[in-house]
Design an enzyme around this catalytic site. Structure first.
Site, short mmCIF file in Angstrom:
data_model
loop_
_atom_site.label_atom_id
_atom_site.label_comp_id
_atom_site.label_asym_id
_atom_site.label_seq_id
_atom_site.Cartn_x
_atom_site.Cartn_y
_atom_site.Cartn_z
N GLU A 1 -21.98 0.09 14.52
CA GLU A 1 -22.36 1.22 13.69
C GLU A 1 -22.86 2.29 14.65
O GLU A 1 -23.75 2.03 15.46
CB GLU A 1 -23.46 0.84 12.71
CG GLU A 1 -23.86 2.02 11.83
CD GLU A 1 -25.20 1.81 11.13
OE1 GLU A 1 -25.46 2.55 10.16
OE2 GLU A 1 -25.99 0.97 11.57
N ASP B 1 -25.76 -3.18 14.64
CA ASP B 1 -26.40 -2.13 13.85
C ASP B 1 -26.86 -0.97 14.73
O ASP B 1 -27.46 -1.18 15.80
CB ASP B 1 -27.60 -2.74 13.12
CG ASP B 1 -28.38 -1.71 12.33
OD1 ASP B 1 -27.82 -1.19 11.35
OD2 ASP B 1 -29.54 -1.44 12.69
#
Length: 619
Positions: free
Chosen positions: A307, A270
């Site tokens: 990400e 993330d």
């Protein structure tokens, strides 16, 4: 501490003879003991050096509850804390740890070697809202459905232990512990084993840029955080400040654990742009190095997918070329350009995008911004991507962020027409990149996916409410924000599986199955060589033509994002082309009984909000 990729080296782990081996990093402690169960057994740990404490004992068994008693160097009260590397917290983040032996599970996936990046068709899901029951066991009952849909990889949003039973997962406070309300670590092992039996890879979303605000006791042990940097979610994790070595090892061990002990195939990391590290070897590169060592040891393929809100190919560049070696990255810019094509208001970060012109650029270049000025960022942004395969990039028309970070969590199905949903899906699956769909998208689910939490601290709850309103202030100015703490917000966000049998939704589901099959089986669409791609935008018509080819085979995909018929010109040689898909046909809920023939002059009229995909073999 030397990392042994064959086993976990921190926390509580069981040896082959059943003894518990315990290692804790607590440089702030003068003394450390482990308290076992309700038997009032207290065993002292011994200093190993560099802040580590160690003990090997036969007095703790699997599923025993335990906690650490810490006497701080600074004096004051004695602390009772759960194990930072605990795998199971049956009592939640404020309680004791539960000893768990990862080695007792009877895996049946010995022949599983993982999936090649090129073969990934990714389905992102949230465990709590994917099914009515909201746990790992319930996901397993839907695997046949996912296989029939054509999915090859299930991506599970974060499962690290968070407070309460409702959370997106990005507020996890124990990175090694599997959420107790989802079923805990044993249930996750069962799910991964079942996925592999069905031919499905498993991608797990992990958060290495921050820990959540409630139940985060790591500062009681050592310098897990640094004041050098800040993240939007709180203190930055200490990857390059004083005493960072043990912190780096902690997260390397975490990555290895998911891959080795839970047989996860890939990690989705993330928001890696929020990982701050000026060390000579970036923490991502070090994780990659250890992952490759583990792959050599197990014989399995692992991927690290990031990400990334930076158009910086250093992250996906091979380490031999001074990159971090990540295997792939999400490309939000494809999504943003696609949304503007469909009429999404140009607010917030969407203000930087110009519809079909930028979508065409993304189809060719992956990044839209490759060095030009960004008005939203108020600076020049990005670098060009050169020779990287399309398999390095993950694209989507929806994901948890792009849905859930709207004020009301509306899905595309409530924002655009049924016809436009089909065009958006075709853009994703015709692109030369890895496609990802968000749970329920494939049947045009209308239930929202809203932001929800279940914190116990009222001051924190109120801060979350205020922060939530501020987060998307650039997008919405009116209306009430759903209360993240209210259980009804969570319940509204669950998928409605009954819709899959209703005519309109059943049609969309069939359309997605057809698109996915085309993407997997057609040699041109399955080929992710970005050199064989050409995209052309027709901004005044709000249309795009995407050409892809392999050897003598060529596909032309035409997209009409406008609400009017539009005529586009293609090579007259395509007069004898086959129609692979026409979204305007009656069978897909359109108004066309059959596809139009291709005129000799190559002038093709597209229906409003439609896609036409043609195929031809050149002699």
């Amino acid at each position: 501490m030397e990392i042994d990729i064959r086993k976990q080296n921190i926390g509580l782990n069981f040896t082959e003879n059943g003894e518990a081996e315990i290692r804790l990093w607590a440089p702030l402690a003068a003394q450390v003991s482990i308290l076992i169960g309700d038997r009032e057994i207290s065993l002292a740990l011994f200093e190993e050096g560099y802040g580590y404490w160690y003990l090997q004992t036969n007095q703790i068994k699997a599923l025993d509850r335990y906690a650490f008693k810490i006497n701080l160097i600074t004096g004051g009260e004695m602390l009772h804390r759960a194990d930072p590397a605990s795998l199971f917290l049956e009592e939640g983040p404020h309680g004791r740890s539960t000893a768990f032996d990862v080695n007792t599970f009877n895996w049946t996936d010995a022949d599983w070697k993982g999936k090649d990046l090129n073969d990934l068709i990714i389905y992102e899901l949230h465990t709590g809202t994917f099914t009515p029951d909201g746990d790992f066991a319930a996901i397993a009952t839907k695997l046949d459905y996912l296989v029939e849909l054509g999915i090859t990889a299930v991506e599970i949003m974060p499962v690290a232990q968070f407070p309460g039973n409702r959370n997106w997962g990005y507020d996890g406070v124990f990175p090694f512990a599997v959420q107790n309300t989802y079923g805990g670590p044993l249930a996750l092992q069962h799910l991964v084993n079942a996925c592999h039996a069905k031919g499905l890879a498993v991608i797990l979303d992990v958060v290495y840029n921050h820990l959540g605000p409630e139940g985060n006791y790591f500062s009681d042990f050592g310098d897990y955080f640094t004041d050098k940097y800040h993240t939007p979610w709180g203190k930055a994790i200490n990857f390059d400040d004083a005493n960072c070595d043990a912190v780096r090892d902690f997260f390397i061990e975490n990555a290895l654990m998911w891959l080795r002990d839970f047989h996860i195939d890939a990690l989705r990391l993330d928001a890696v742009h929020a990982i701050k590290d000026l060390s000579p070897v970036h923490i991502l590169a070090e994780i990659k190095t250890h992952t490759e060592k583990l792959s050599q040891f197990t014989g399995r393929t692992y991927q690290l997918i990031v990400e990334l809100d930076l158009n910086d190919d250093r992250y996906i560049r091979h380490q031999s070329k001074y990159g971090y070696g990540m295997d792939a990255q999400w490309v939000d810019e494809f999504h943003h350009a696609l949304r503007v094509c469909t009429g999404q208001a140009k607010e917030g970060y969407y203000s930087d995008f110009n519809g079909v012109a930028d979508l065409a650029k993304s189809c060719q270049d992956a990044y839209v911004y490759t060095g030009q000025y960004s008005a939203h960022r108020q600076k020049k942004f990005g670098v060009p991507v050169k020779d990287d395969s399309g398999a390095k990039f993950v694209v989507f028309s929806q994901n948890h962020d792009q849905v859930g970070n709207r004020m009301l969590g509306e899905r595309s199905s409530t924002l655009v027409s049924f016809e436009m949903l089909k065009v958006m899906a075709a853009a994703v699956f015709c692109s030369p990149f890895l496609p990802l769909i968000f749970m329920g998208e494939e049947w045009a689910e209308t239930n929202p996916f809203q932001f929800f939490v279940s914190h116990s601290d009222e001051e924190l709850v109120e801060a979350v409410r205020k922060g939530r309103k501020a987060e998307f202030a650039a997008f919405h100015n009116n209306g009430d924000t759903p209360d993240p703490q209210d259980e009804s917000t969570f319940e509204r966000s669950k998928l409605d599986w009954k819709k899959t049998g209703e005519p309109k939704h059943k049609t969309m589901l069939s359309y997605y199955k057809t698109l996915i099959a085309l993407r997997k089986q057609h040699p041109v669409l399955a080929n992710l060589d970005r050199k064989n791609v050409y995209a052309e935008a027709f901004s005044k018509k709000n249309c795009m033509i995407l050409k892809r080819w392999k050897d003598k085979e060529e596909i032309i995909a035409m997209f009409n994002f406008s609400i009017q018929k539009q005529t586009l010109s293609i090579d007259p040689a395509f007069q004898q082309a086959s129609v692979l898909l026409d979204s305007a046909l009656l069978k897909w809920g359109g108004s066309n009984a059959e596809s139009n023939s291709i005129p000799a002059d190559g002038q093709i009229t597209l229906f409003p909000e439609s896609t036409l995909i043609l195929f031809k073999t050149h002699v």
